[in-house]
Structure formats: structure tokens, C-alpha cells
Design a protein around this motif. Structure first.
Motif, mmCIF file in Angstrom:
data_model
loop_
_atom_site.group_PDB
_atom_site.id
_atom_site.type_symbol
_atom_site.label_atom_id
_atom_site.label_comp_id
_atom_site.label_asym_id
_atom_site.label_seq_id
_atom_site.Cartn_x
_atom_site.Cartn_y
_atom_site.Cartn_z
ATOM 1 N N UNK A 96 0.817 -1.205 0.000
ATOM 2 C CA UNK A 96 0.000 0.000 0.000
ATOM 3 C C UNK A 96 0.854 1.259 0.000
ATOM 4 N N UNK A 97 2.141 1.129 -0.189
ATOM 5 C CA UNK A 97 3.015 2.301 -0.149
ATOM 6 C C UNK A 97 3.569 2.614 -1.532
ATOM 7 N N UNK A 98 4.039 3.841 -1.665
ATOM 8 C CA UNK A 98 4.650 4.304 -2.903
ATOM 9 C C UNK A 98 5.985 4.935 -2.535
ATOM 10 N N UNK A 99 7.012 4.574 -3.247
ATOM 11 C CA UNK A 99 8.324 5.167 -3.017
ATOM 12 C C UNK A 99 8.608 6.198 -4.097
ATOM 13 N N UNK A 100 9.121 7.345 -3.682
ATOM 14 C CA UNK A 100 9.429 8.422 -4.612
ATOM 15 C C UNK A 100 10.847 8.894 -4.354
ATOM 16 N N UNK A 101 11.614 9.057 -5.414
ATOM 17 C CA UNK A 101 12.978 9.559 -5.281
ATOM 18 C C UNK A 101 12.987 11.031 -5.707
ATOM 19 N N UNK A 102 13.516 11.873 -4.854
ATOM 20 C CA UNK A 102 13.677 13.288 -5.200
ATOM 21 C C UNK A 102 15.142 13.669 -5.012
ATOM 22 N N UNK A 103 15.605 14.505 -5.892
ATOM 23 C CA UNK A 103 16.995 14.943 -5.825
ATOM 24 C C UNK A 103 17.065 16.442 -6.064
ATOM 25 N N UNK A 104 18.229 16.967 -5.853
ATOM 26 C CA UNK A 104 18.492 18.372 -6.169
ATOM 27 C C UNK A 104 17.596 19.339 -5.434
ATOM 28 N N UNK A 105 17.042 20.275 -6.188
ATOM 29 C CA UNK A 105 16.215 21.335 -5.623
ATOM 30 C C UNK A 105 14.976 20.778 -4.921
ATOM 31 N N UNK A 106 14.388 19.727 -5.496
ATOM 32 C CA UNK A 106 13.214 19.120 -4.855
ATOM 33 C C UNK A 106 13.578 18.520 -3.502
ATOM 34 N N UNK A 107 14.706 17.850 -3.432
ATOM 35 C CA UNK A 107 15.146 17.256 -2.169
ATOM 36 C C UNK A 107 15.420 18.346 -1.132
ATOM 37 N N UNK A 108 16.083 19.413 -1.554
ATOM 38 C CA UNK A 108 16.370 20.516 -0.627
ATOM 39 C C UNK A 108 15.082 21.116 -0.083
ATOM 40 N N UNK A 109 14.113 21.317 -0.954
ATOM 41 C CA UNK A 109 12.840 21.885 -0.519
ATOM 42 C C UNK A 109 12.136 20.935 0.455
ATOM 43 N N UNK A 110 12.123 19.656 0.132
ATOM 44 C CA UNK A 110 11.514 18.658 1.002
ATOM 45 C C UNK A 110 12.155 18.676 2.381
ATOM 46 N N UNK A 111 13.461 18.738 2.427
ATOM 47 C CA UNK A 111 14.171 18.748 3.710
ATOM 48 C C UNK A 111 13.835 19.989 4.527
ATOM 49 N N UNK A 112 13.553 21.104 3.865
ATOM 50 C CA UNK A 112 13.178 22.324 4.579
ATOM 51 C C UNK A 112 11.780 22.224 5.185
ATOM 52 N N UNK A 113 10.947 21.364 4.604
ATOM 53 C CA UNK A 113 9.567 21.241 5.058
ATOM 54 C C UNK A 113 9.384 20.247 6.207
ATOM 55 N N UNK A 114 10.372 19.397 6.436
ATOM 56 C CA UNK A 114 10.225 18.357 7.459
ATOM 57 C C UNK A 114 11.266 18.508 8.568
ATOM 58 N N UNK A 115 10.996 17.838 9.671
ATOM 59 C CA UNK A 115 11.947 17.845 10.776
ATOM 60 C C UNK A 115 11.796 19.048 11.676
ATOM 61 N N UNK A 116 12.821 19.344 12.421
ATOM 62 C CA UNK A 116 12.792 20.421 13.409
ATOM 63 C C UNK A 116 12.527 21.789 12.794
ATOM 64 N N UNK A 117 13.033 22.030 11.594
ATOM 65 C CA UNK A 117 12.884 23.352 10.982
ATOM 66 C C UNK A 117 11.632 23.482 10.127
ATOM 67 N N UNK A 118 10.920 22.391 9.875
ATOM 68 C CA UNK A 118 9.760 22.433 8.981
ATOM 69 C C UNK A 118 8.438 22.291 9.693
ATOM 70 N N UNK A 119 7.392 22.336 8.918
ATOM 71 C CA UNK A 119 6.031 22.214 9.447
ATOM 72 C C UNK A 119 5.582 20.771 9.600
ATOM 73 N N UNK A 120 6.288 19.837 8.984
ATOM 74 C CA UNK A 120 5.871 18.441 8.961
ATOM 75 C C UNK A 120 6.890 17.574 9.678
ATOM 76 N N UNK A 121 6.399 16.503 10.297
ATOM 77 C CA UNK A 121 7.285 15.602 11.028
ATOM 78 C C UNK A 121 8.148 14.753 10.107
ATOM 79 N N UNK A 122 7.577 14.399 8.947
ATOM 80 C CA UNK A 122 8.324 13.544 8.027
ATOM 81 C C UNK A 122 7.878 13.797 6.592
ATOM 82 N N UNK A 123 8.615 13.223 5.654
ATOM 83 C CA UNK A 123 8.335 13.437 4.232
ATOM 84 C C UNK A 123 6.961 12.900 3.842
#
Length: 81
Positions: A3-30
């Protein structure tokens, strides 16, 4: 079947994703962030459909004699800037 989907993101997309999650972001995880994006996309699609429906419905309610026949040339001429 998974029931899961795996997605690979790199470059600018990965950087943006990392900014949105974790201690500095609004979301707990990707996954949480991706689900939020999908929900927003679904809502946007529904809102777009409702807008289009609202634009078309009044015309669909008109009597046939209220319609005006126009040619493609008429439409093109009317829409020239």
C-alpha cells in the motif's frame, strides 16, 4: 500487494523537502508532507471543477432559442486583441 509508494527526489526538490520536514519544517516527516500536497491537489481539482460547473450551468439552463449560432471565424474575430 504493498500500500506504499516510493518516490525519489533529488536536487532542488530534495532541498525543498528537507526544509519542510523535521525540526525546521512544518511536517514531522516526508510522508506527512507528501500526503498534505496530494490533499491540496485534490481540493484544488474539486474547486476548479466547481468553478467550471458554475460557469457552464447558467448556459445549460437556457432555452434553445436563446442560443446564437456563430462560426469559428466569428469567435476568432471577437477574441482578437
Amino acid at each position: 500487494m504493498s500500500d506504499s509508494v516510493n518516490v525519489r527526489v533529488t536536487g532542488e526538490l530534495k532541498n525543498h523537502l528537507q526544509q519542510q520536514v523535521g525540526e525546521s519544517g512544518l511536517y514531522e516527516n516526508a510522508s506527512e508532507y507528501i500526503r498534505s500536497l496530494i490533499r491540496a491537489d485534490l481540493m484544488s481539482s474539486k474547486e476548479s471543477w466547481q468553478w467550471l460547473k458554475g460557469q457552464l450551468e447558467p448556459s445549460l439552463r437556457l432555452a434553445e432559442e436563446d442560443f446564437v449560432s456563430v462560426s469559428a471565424d466569428d469567435v476568432i474575430s471577437r477574441n482578437k486583441v
